[in-house]
Design a protein around this motif. Sequence first.
Motif, PDB file in Angstrom:
ATOM      1  N   LEU A 209       0.868  -1.182   0.000  1.00  0.00           N
ATOM      2  CA  LEU A 209       0.000   0.000   0.000  1.00  0.00           C
ATOM      3  C   LEU A 209       0.895   1.219   0.000  1.00  0.00           C
ATOM      4  N   ILE A 210       0.738   2.055  -0.994  1.00  0.00           N
ATOM      5  CA  ILE A 210       1.538   3.281  -1.047  1.00  0.00           C
ATOM      6  C   ILE A 210       0.594   4.449  -0.795  1.00  0.00           C
ATOM      7  N   ILE A 211       0.848   5.176   0.264  1.00  0.00           N
ATOM      8  CA  ILE A 211      -0.034   6.285   0.632  1.00  0.00           C
ATOM      9  C   ILE A 211       0.681   7.592   0.335  1.00  0.00           C
ATOM     10  N   ASP A 212       0.198   8.276  -0.686  1.00  0.00           N
ATOM     11  CA  ASP A 212       0.819   9.542  -1.085  1.00  0.00           C
ATOM     12  C   ASP A 212       0.142  10.685  -0.321  1.00  0.00           C
ATOM     13  N   GLU A 213       0.892  11.734  -0.049  1.00  0.00           N
ATOM     14  CA  GLU A 213       0.343  12.925   0.612  1.00  0.00           C
ATOM     15  C   GLU A 213      -0.339  12.549   1.930  1.00  0.00           C
ATOM     16  N   VAL A 214       0.383  11.795   2.745  1.00  0.00           N
ATOM     17  CA  VAL A 214      -0.208  11.245   3.970  1.00  0.00           C
ATOM     18  C   VAL A 214      -0.640  12.329   4.964  1.00  0.00           C
ATOM     19  N   ASP A 215      -0.071  13.522   4.814  1.00  0.00           N
ATOM     20  CA  ASP A 215      -0.404  14.584   5.768  1.00  0.00           C
ATOM     21  C   ASP A 215      -1.581  15.434   5.308  1.00  0.00           C
ATOM     22  N   SER A 216      -2.174  15.100   4.167  1.00  0.00           N
ATOM     23  CA  SER A 216      -3.123  16.061   3.616  1.00  0.00           C
ATOM     24  C   SER A 216      -4.566  15.749   4.002  1.00  0.00           C
ATOM     25  N   TYR A 217      -5.388  16.761   3.891  1.00  0.00           N
ATOM     26  CA  TYR A 217      -6.823  16.635   4.129  1.00  0.00           C
ATOM     27  C   TYR A 217      -7.410  15.702   3.077  1.00  0.00           C
ATOM     28  N   TYR A 241       4.636   5.358   3.100  1.00  0.00           N
ATOM     29  CA  TYR A 241       4.056   6.693   3.193  1.00  0.00           C
ATOM     30  C   TYR A 241       4.957   7.666   2.446  1.00  0.00           C
ATOM     31  N   LEU A 242       4.344   8.521   1.643  1.00  0.00           N
ATOM     32  CA  LEU A 242       5.113   9.532   0.930  1.00  0.00           C
ATOM     33  C   LEU A 242       4.636  10.913   1.380  1.00  0.00           C
ATOM     34  N   SER A 243       5.566  11.777   1.692  1.00  0.00           N
ATOM     35  CA  SER A 243       5.154  13.117   2.105  1.00  0.00           C
ATOM     36  C   SER A 243       6.304  14.111   2.020  1.00  0.00           C
TER      37      SER A 243
END
Length: 436
Positions: A209-217, A241-243
């Motif tokens: 699972l690749i989660i891009d922009e993990v900090d975003s709304y 996690y990508l951020s």
Amino acid sequence: MTNLNEYLGGKIFNAKELTPDLKKILLDQGAMQTDATYQIKGERYCRRCLMRLPQKSGKYSYCRHCINLGKISSRDALLITSSDVVFPVQEEYLSWNGVLTSNQQRGVHELLNAFNSHKDHLVWAVTGAGKTEMIFPLIEQALIKQQRVAICSPRVDVCIELFPRLQKVFPKTTIGLFHGKSLERYHLTKIAVMTIHQLIRFEKAFDVLIIDEVDSYPLAGNQMLHQAIKKSKKDMGMTIYLSATPPKKLLQKVEKGQITLTKLYQRFHGHPLPEPHCHLLFKEINFLGINPRLRLKLNQIVNNHQRLMIFFPSISVMEKFAQKLGKYYPTLSFVSVSSLDKKRLEKVQQFREHQVQAILTTTILERGVTFKRVIVLVLNADAKEFSRTSLIQIAGRAGRDKKYFDDEVHYYYRYYNLQIHQACREIRYLNQQVKK
Ligand SMILES: [Zn+2]
């Protein structure tokens, strides 16, 4: 004839929506039938989104948290399809001749290490570092091992930008794009690009699972979506996690050694991040039209035919400003976009193709979009809608092209507050790390 591919792959269905025949076929294929809710310590929870059901008022209660995906009540049963799928072996998966910088190569190496040791991994890469290219070899490895990959972002726009890039480099691999607004029905693919919300529909479905922009709304601080990430991953799977602006919680996990980390402080072209110019405005922006300090900048941009992005804290502020802009600068062609704009994607494309000189936007375009040679202005940078992270992301829209790495970024505000201070400080810090 039913297309079974639309059902397989760890997908959760309300059993009553399936015909008895289809149910039987899916059960024969390894699907599991289970109660739609479960109880822990007297509290009832939804099996699909793992959130607590409200206190019972009538005989049956239903889950309000995931109601957008169809109503689930305590008397329903769920059918969770098997995610044990064998895909045909391909001769070649990744078809990409791009060259990685030495920093990106280090990142790839670290990502593959995490993959081989089944460890979760965070890639902290400044905006424009080229993190997408870095995940290509990892996806390739997963595909070779017959694994299934989901690439998710909280933002639809990011998914839509990512999808064609993946299709291009994995031309023979099945890739799906699934989000609330897409017309494409879910079907089993080796790679799935989707919004985080879609993960609620899955259980133990993906190996990587690749989660891009993990900090975003809307992911930041959303318990249901964070649980969906955990739930949709297979037991032996991994999450990446990508951020550019990782949340504290993830960095704390790194400190505790629970996840590994790749840091990329340098943009792919090797030039520093543009540092924002800060402008204190003594009068309201809408005082007698457009503030004189701002007008000075706009005059210069319009006269020099430079391309421009202007960020606003809200749609109403943007709309008012758009009217004035049209009046003061009749020769300036521009579009404005927001989350409510149905023509957003077309308008973004118009700007990308130089059909208009400027684009006015809310924070909807703060990340995931790349334009060449553009001056970035943030109006009311002190507004509560702009956090430290969104100001950093917005500044990151500038200077993404090798030739025009020094695009200007300007923050305009009436009060120099903490978020502006922190954003500027962090950008300076990241640039200093590169020089060391
Ligand atoms: Zn639910």
